[in-house]
Enzyme design. Structure first.
Site, PDB file in Angstrom:
ATOM      1  N   GLU A 147       0.824  -1.224   0.000  1.00 28.91           N
ATOM      2  CA  GLU A 147       0.000   0.000   0.000  1.00 28.91           C
ATOM      3  C   GLU A 147       0.854   1.267   0.000  1.00 28.91           C
ATOM      4  OE1 GLU A 147      -2.715   0.460   3.312  1.00 28.91           O
ATOM      5  OE2 GLU A 147      -3.555   2.289   2.486  1.00 28.91           O
ATOM      6  N   LYS A 176      -2.479  -1.943  -3.204  1.00 29.37           N
ATOM      7  CA  LYS A 176      -3.539  -1.081  -2.632  1.00 29.37           C
ATOM      8  C   LYS A 176      -3.146   0.380  -2.835  1.00 29.37           C
ATOM      9  CE  LYS A 176      -5.985  -0.128   1.699  1.00 29.37           C
ATOM     10  NZ  LYS A 176      -6.752  -0.740   2.772  1.00 29.37           N
TER      11      LYS A 176
HETATM   12  P1  13P Z   1      -9.410   4.321   4.044  1.00 27.19           P
HETATM   13  O1  13P Z   1     -10.236   3.558   3.048  1.00 27.19           O
HETATM   14  O2  13P Z   1     -10.222   4.918   5.154  1.00 27.19           O
HETATM   15  O3  13P Z   1      -8.468   5.277   3.395  1.00 27.19           O
HETATM   16  O4  13P Z   1      -8.523   3.249   4.781  1.00 27.19           O
HETATM   17  C1  13P Z   1      -7.897   2.286   4.038  1.00 27.19           C
HETATM   18  C2  13P Z   1      -6.642   1.892   4.687  1.00 27.19           C
HETATM   19  O5  13P Z   1      -6.456   0.753   4.993  1.00 27.19           O
HETATM   20  C3  13P Z   1      -5.618   2.920   4.907  1.00 27.19           C
HETATM   21  O6  13P Z   1      -4.417   2.326   5.270  1.00 27.19           O
END
Ligand code: 13P
Length: 336
Positions: free
Chosen positions: A175, A217
Site C-alpha cells: 500500500e 492497494k
Molecule cells: P481508508 O479507506 O479509510 O483510506 O482506509 C484504508 C486503509 O487501509 C488505509 O491504510
C-alpha cells in the site's frame, strides 16, 4: 497457480472486496470520539464484531484486515475474531507495520517502520489464522514532495516487508498511499503516484517478490482536497487506469483501492467507473476503511446495542461497493 496467487484470488474474486478494519487504537479512538463513543477495548470490539457477524460479510467481503488488538480478541460467541471471519468465508488479514514516523533527512515526510522482529511476528499471526498482511507507506504532495528519499526508502521497506510475508506463506498487500491533502491538480497526483508505484515495483522485483501473490492497494488519482479545480469521476477513472496500466506489471492479480478520505458515494462511484472502463487484466476492487464503515459507525453510535440496525447499514454499503467492483452500481440503487 501458486498458493499465494490462490489466496489473492480468493480475497478479490466475484466482486468481493476487503474490509480495512485495521485502525490502530489511536486512529480508532479518533473515529469513536468523533461520534461521541468512548474508545474502550470493549467498544472497539463491539463495533467490529457487529460488522464481522453481518450477512453482508458472506456475500460481499473476501478479506478483513485486522489490527493486533482485534486479532487477539474473543467474540461474544466465544470464537476468536479470525474464526468469525473464516465462518463467513472471508480470509483474515493483519496490519503488520508499526506506523509512519518522521523520515530522517526530510522532516516533513514519513517512513513506515516495523521491519525489526517482523519475521517472528509474522509466524505468530500465521498461527492466529492470518493469510494476508498490510503495510502502508505514506507520501504527501507539495512542490518538493514526495522526495526521491521518501519514494526510495518507502519502496525499499515495502519490498523487504513483502519478501518476509511471502516467505511466511502469506499475501502482502502493498500500500503506497499518496495522500489527497493539498491544492494540487489531478495531473500532479497522476505524476507523483506514477513515480511512487514505479519505484515500488522496481524494489519488489529486486527483492524477488512473486508478483502473482501480492495485492496492490493504491490511491485513486484525484485532485487535492483543497484544489479549486473540479474533476469528474470519469476523469478520475481514466487517469487512475492510465497510471496503473503504465506502472503495474501484468503478473499482479488484483488492485484494491483505499478510499483515502473520499465520501462513501465518491469512493463507490469512482470504483464503478474504473470497472466500467477496465481494459486491463487486473481485478479492480475495494479495500476501504472509512468508505465502508462511516455510515455504519454513525448509526451504531446512536445505540451501540442495535447490532441488527448497524448490520443493515453496513450490508448496504458493502453491497454498493461490490456492485461498483463489477461496474454495476448506479446512484438510484443507493436509495432502494
Ligand atoms: P481508508 O479507506 O479509510 O483510506 O482506509 C484504508 C486503509 O487501509 C488505509 O491504510
Amino acid at each position: 497457480m501458486s498458493e499465494l496467487n490462490k489466496i489473492a484470488l480468493k480475497i478479490l474474486s466475484n466482486g468481493k472486496g476487503i474490509l480495512a478494519a485495521d485502525e490502530s487504537n489511536g486512529t480508532m479512538t479518533k473515529r469513536l470520539e468523533a461520534v461521541d463513543v468512548p474508545s474502550s477495548k470493549e467498544n472497539r470490539l463491539s463495533f467490529r464484531e457487529a460488522l464481522l457477524s453481518s450477512s453482508g460479510m458472506k456475500k460481499f467481503i473476501g478479506g478483513v484486515i485486522l489490527y493486533d488488538e482485534t486479532i487477539n480478541q474473543i467474540s461474544s460467541s466465544k470464537k476468536t475474531i479470525p474464526e468469525l471471519i473464516l465462518l463467513s468465508g472471508a480470509v483474515p488479514g493483519i496490519k503488520v507495520d508499526t506506523g509512519a514516523k518522521v523520515l530522517a533527512g526530510s522532516s516533513e515526510e514519513k517512513i513506515t517502520e516495523g521491519l525489526d522482529g517482523l519475521r517472528e511476528r509474522l509466524k505468530e499471526y500465521y498461527k492466529l489464522g492470518a493469510r494476508f498482511t498490510k503495510w502502508r507507506g505514506v507520501y504527501n504532495i507539495s512542490d518538493k514532495h514526495p522526495s526521491k528519499l521518501s519514494i526510495q526508502s518507502n519502496a525499499h521497506a515495502l519490498a523487504r516487508y513483502s519478501a518476509l510475508v511471502q516467505e511466511c506463506g502469506m499475501v502482502p498487500i502493498v500500500e503506497p498511499e499518496v495522500l489527497m491533502d493539498g491544492d494540487h491538480s489531478a495531473e500532479t497526483c497522476f505524476n507523483k503516484t506514477s513515480e511512487v508505484i514505479k519505484k515500488c515495483f522496481e524494489e519488489l522485483i529486486i527483492h524477488k517478490i512473486d508478483l502473482s501473490g501480492i495485492i496492490l492497494k493504491p490511491n485513486m488519482i484525484l485532485a487535492g482536497n483543497k484544489s479549486d479545480k473540479e474533476i469528474s469521476s470519469e476523469e478520475v477513472a481514466k487517469l487512475t487506469l492510465k497510471c496503473l496500466k503504465e506502472n503495474v506489471p501484468t503478473d499482479v492479480p488484483g488492485i484494491a483501492f483505499l478510499s483515502g478520505g473520499q465520501t462513501e458515494i465518491q469512493a463507490t462511484e469512482n470504483l464503478n467507473l474504473i470497472n466500467k472502463h477496465n481494459d486491463t487484466n487486473f481485478i479492480m476492487t475495494y479495500s476501504y476503511g472509512r468508505a465502508l464503515q462511516q455510515s455504519a459507525l454513525k448509526f451504531w453510535s446512536k445505540d451501540i446495542n442495535d447490532t441488527q440496525g448497524t448490520q443493515k447499514v453496513f450490508n448496504h454499503r458493502a453491497k454498493m461497493c461490490t456492485l461498483a467492483a463489477q461496474g454495476k452500481w448506479s446512484a438510484e440503487l443507493e436509495t432502494k
